[in-house]
Design a protein around this motif. Structure first.
Motif, PDB file in Angstrom:
ATOM      1  N   LEU A  59      34.098  84.689  72.725  1.00 61.04           N
ATOM      2  CA  LEU A  59      34.474  85.375  71.726  1.00 61.04           C
ATOM      3  C   LEU A  59      35.206  84.552  70.739  1.00 61.04           C
ATOM      4  N   PHE A  60      35.829  83.520  71.019  1.00 59.86           N
ATOM      5  CA  PHE A  60      36.634  82.372  70.260  1.00 59.86           C
ATOM      6  C   PHE A  60      35.579  81.684  69.645  1.00 59.86           C
ATOM      7  N   ILE A  61      34.691  81.045  70.247  1.00 55.69           N
ATOM      8  CA  ILE A  61      33.761  80.331  69.712  1.00 55.69           C
ATOM      9  C   ILE A  61      32.650  81.009  68.844  1.00 55.69           C
ATOM     10  N   LEU A  62      32.509  82.222  69.079  1.00 56.19           N
ATOM     11  CA  LEU A  62      31.789  83.055  68.217  1.00 56.19           C
ATOM     12  C   LEU A  62      32.350  83.393  66.934  1.00 56.19           C
ATOM     13  N   TYR A  63      33.608  83.834  66.909  1.00 62.32           N
ATOM     14  CA  TYR A  63      34.331  84.101  65.602  1.00 62.32           C
ATOM     15  C   TYR A  63      34.418  82.921  64.780  1.00 62.32           C
ATOM     16  N   ILE A  64      34.824  81.587  65.310  1.00 65.86           N
ATOM     17  CA  ILE A  64      34.663  80.626  64.599  1.00 65.86           C
ATOM     18  C   ILE A  64      33.486  80.230  63.953  1.00 65.86           C
ATOM     19  N   ALA A  65      32.649  80.310  64.775  1.00 60.08           N
ATOM     20  CA  ALA A  65      31.098  79.958  64.377  1.00 60.08           C
ATOM     21  C   ALA A  65      30.778  80.779  63.302  1.00 60.08           C
ATOM     22  N   VAL A  66      30.987  82.095  63.303  1.00 62.71           N
ATOM     23  CA  VAL A  66      30.721  82.851  62.425  1.00 62.71           C
ATOM     24  C   VAL A  66      31.166  82.862  60.983  1.00 62.71           C
ATOM     25  N   ILE A  67      32.571  82.546  60.799  1.00 61.49           N
ATOM     26  CA  ILE A  67      33.229  82.412  59.892  1.00 61.49           C
ATOM     27  C   ILE A  67      33.147  80.900  59.100  1.00 61.49           C
ATOM     28  N   LEU A  68      32.691  80.082  60.106  1.00 58.02           N
ATOM     29  CA  LEU A  68      32.330  78.473  59.448  1.00 58.02           C
ATOM     30  C   LEU A  68      30.869  78.724  58.716  1.00 58.02           C
ATOM     31  N   VAL A  69      29.988  79.314  59.470  1.00 54.30           N
ATOM     32  CA  VAL A  69      28.485  79.626  58.850  1.00 54.30           C
ATOM     33  C   VAL A  69      28.650  80.407  57.467  1.00 54.30           C
ATOM     34  N   GLN A  70      29.383  81.409  57.548  1.00 55.73           N
ATOM     35  CA  GLN A  70      29.522  81.972  56.188  1.00 55.73           C
ATOM     36  C   GLN A  70      30.179  81.458  55.084  1.00 55.73           C
ATOM     37  N   ALA A  71      31.300  80.530  55.405  1.00 58.75           N
ATOM     38  CA  ALA A  71      32.034  79.742  54.429  1.00 58.75           C
ATOM     39  C   ALA A  71      30.934  78.850  54.031  1.00 58.75           C
ATOM     40  N   ILE A  72      30.374  78.081  54.848  1.00 58.17           N
ATOM     41  CA  ILE A  72      29.318  76.939  54.335  1.00 58.17           C
ATOM     42  C   ILE A  72      28.200  77.522  53.699  1.00 58.17           C
ATOM     43  N   ARG A  73      27.656  78.713  54.128  1.00 56.19           N
ATOM     44  CA  ARG A  73      26.381  79.201  53.274  1.00 56.19           C
ATOM     45  C   ARG A  73      26.845  79.658  52.098  1.00 56.19           C
ATOM     46  N   LEU A  74      28.234  80.401  51.817  1.00 52.95           N
ATOM     47  CA  LEU A  74      28.672  80.788  50.528  1.00 52.95           C
ATOM     48  C   LEU A  74      29.000  79.467  49.567  1.00 52.95           C
ATOM     49  N   ASN A  75      29.308  78.350  50.251  1.00 49.31           N
ATOM     50  CA  ASN A  75      29.681  77.234  49.344  1.00 49.31           C
ATOM     51  C   ASN A  75      28.508  76.577  48.935  1.00 49.31           C
ATOM     52  N   PHE A  76      27.293  76.655  49.736  1.00 48.81           N
ATOM     53  CA  PHE A  76      25.886  76.112  49.284  1.00 48.81           C
ATOM     54  C   PHE A  76      25.395  76.984  48.142  1.00 48.81           C
ATOM     55  N   VAL A  77      25.613  78.377  48.392  1.00 50.22           N
ATOM     56  CA  VAL A  77      24.922  79.228  47.276  1.00 50.22           C
ATOM     57  C   VAL A  77      25.518  79.059  45.817  1.00 50.22           C
ATOM     58  N   SER A 281      37.865  96.492  57.081  1.00 44.42           N
ATOM     59  CA  SER A 281      36.734  96.445  56.076  1.00 44.42           C
ATOM     60  C   SER A 281      37.176  95.769  54.846  1.00 44.42           C
ATOM     61  N   GLY A 282      38.325  95.356  54.620  1.00 49.80           N
ATOM     62  CA  GLY A 282      38.767  94.513  53.412  1.00 49.80           C
ATOM     63  C   GLY A 282      37.962  93.272  53.453  1.00 49.80           C
ATOM     64  N   PHE A 283      37.722  92.794  54.677  1.00 51.86           N
ATOM     65  CA  PHE A 283      37.027  91.489  54.976  1.00 51.86           C
ATOM     66  C   PHE A 283      35.900  91.405  53.986  1.00 51.86           C
ATOM     67  N   LEU A 284      35.190  92.437  53.591  1.00 51.97           N
ATOM     68  CA  LEU A 284      34.045  92.232  52.821  1.00 51.97           C
ATOM     69  C   LEU A 284      34.406  91.524  51.612  1.00 51.97           C
ATOM     70  N   SER A 285      35.849  91.717  50.997  1.00 45.77           N
ATOM     71  CA  SER A 285      36.088  91.117  49.787  1.00 45.77           C
ATOM     72  C   SER A 285      36.417  89.755  49.716  1.00 45.77           C
ATOM     73  N   LEU A 286      36.039  89.238  51.099  1.00 47.81           N
ATOM     74  CA  LEU A 286      36.425  87.633  51.206  1.00 47.81           C
ATOM     75  C   LEU A 286      35.246  86.916  50.521  1.00 47.81           C
ATOM     76  N   VAL A 287      34.168  87.302  50.316  1.00 47.18           N
ATOM     77  CA  VAL A 287      32.963  86.804  49.735  1.00 47.18           C
ATOM     78  C   VAL A 287      33.539  86.339  48.254  1.00 47.18           C
ATOM     79  N   PRO A 288      33.782  87.295  47.335  1.00 47.82           N
ATOM     80  CA  PRO A 288      34.199  86.913  45.903  1.00 47.82           C
ATOM     81  C   PRO A 288      35.723  86.474  45.715  1.00 47.82           C
ATOM     82  N   LEU A 289      36.445  86.832  46.833  1.00 53.24           N
ATOM     83  CA  LEU A 289      37.814  86.315  46.734  1.00 53.24           C
ATOM     84  C   LEU A 289      37.589  84.738  47.096  1.00 53.24           C
ATOM     85  N   GLY A 290      36.859  84.310  48.019  1.00 51.77           N
ATOM     86  CA  GLY A 290      36.763  83.112  48.487  1.00 51.77           C
ATOM     87  C   GLY A 290      36.079  82.242  47.221  1.00 51.77           C
TER      88      GLY A 290
END
Length: 328
Positions: A59-77, A281-290
């Motif tokens: 679960l630890f590895i999965l959570y870290i992997a998910v937020i890193l993939v999302q962060a890098i994907r958002l950054n590339f976009v 559910s406020g986690f959804l706002s992290l895309v524009p906030l980030g």
């Protein structure tokens, strides 16, 4: 410390991994909880079926992997769309830092998984301007929104985002609006067909969003207010930097930022208008906030403001780690 993420070196991926682990050091003591609610959609059902009961390490590895993939994907976009003045990893760093700003976000939740669809949706919306085949793109965009709503009901508010984007980015064309709405309804058409064939059509209402005004937190204590205040400071700094440089942007980039702004304004009220959605559910706002916080980290030439914002966020994260470890 922000300077580590203000260039496009591949070593920044390593720094992001270190930042992600540092922000969530409490996971070494207690694994991220899996949050699921039957009324939230298919993501909740999948999380409850496949993740509940897994080992804390996975679960630890999965959570870290998910937020890193999302962060890098958002950054590339954002970099591909040239929404930043220079290629860097500040948006990814801001996204990872923000995941630890609230204790409720330190969990594997449907909102966390829905951010994959949210980033994908923004990618589609950014291509609407002067696209050679808009109807195909609009149908796919609607399909993503419909799929997101089926998977996580609070994302139903994204329908307003795509309608606004279509109204602003492209001239009015009735056929395009019809195609977009067809794409949005298509997942529900297949869902209704599946339920009908299995003689469970009476349960169709369980897959529909339920709106109701409510307060996501029972008590508003000082740590929560401080965390929200720091996030608001990051957002305001990003909005100011964006406003200062907005006139120098080409029209397509300005429209993309406009869509991101509308996405932010529409996503922020989600915890207050969807029953049982909670602060998670406020986690959804992290895309524009980030995106906006990353702009505040990258735009100023002097590092004073970015460093102040970063260390304020880090202090909040340190407190949250302490609280999660001592109250496990």
């Amino acid at each position: 410390m922000v300077f580590l993420f203000r260039d496009k070196s591949i070593i920044n991926i390593f720094f992001l991994v270190v930042l992600g682990i540092g922000v969530h050091l409490h996971f070494f003591v207690d694994a991220p909880p899996v949050i699921s609610d039957f009324n939230d959609g298919l993501f909740s059902l999948a999380l409850k079926k496949y993740l509940v009961g897994l080992s804390p390490t996975i679960l630890f590895i999965l959570y870290i992997a998910v937020i890193l993939v999302q962060a890098i994907r958002l950054n590339f976009v954002l970099s591909d769309l040239r929404m930043f003045q220079a290629t860097n990893f500040t948006a990814a760093a801001a996204y990872v830092l923000l995941t630890g700003m609230l204790t409720q976000w330190c969990s594997i939740s449907p909102a966390l998984m829905a951010n994959f669809l949210l980033i994908w949706l923004f990618t589609k919306l950014s291509r609407l301007y002067n696209h050679p085949s808009p109807k195909t793109l609009l149908f796919n965009t609607g399909l993503i929104v419909g799929l997101a709503v089926v998977c996580y009901h609070p994302t139903a508010i994204l329908i307003l985002v795509v309608l606004f984007a279509l109204a602003v980015v492209r001239p009015f064309n009735f056929a395009e609006w019809v195609v977009l709405l067809m794409g949005i309804l298509m997942p529900y058409y297949f869902l209704a067909s599946f339920l009908f064939l299995r003689d469970h059509l009476d349960t169709f209402q369980l897959y529909l969003p339920y709106l109701r005004l409510n307060l996501p937190a029972a008590t508003w204590d000082i740590p929560l207010i401080v965390s929200l205040s720091v996030m608001v400071a990051m957002l305001l700094a990003g909005l100011y930097c964006w406003q200062v440089s907005n006139k120098r942007m080409v029209i397509q980039i300005r429209k993309n930022w406009g869509v991101m702004m509308v996405m932010l304004l529409i996503l922020l009220p989600i915890p207050f208008i969807f029953l049982h959605a909670g602060i998670e559910s406020g986690f959804l706002s992290l895309v524009p906030l980030g995106a906006f916080a990353g702009y505040a980290f990258s735009y100023p030439r002097r590092m004073v403001l970015p460093n102040i914002l970063f260390w304020l966020g880090l202090l909040v994260v340190i407190y949250n780690n302490w609280w999660l470890i001592t109250h496990k």
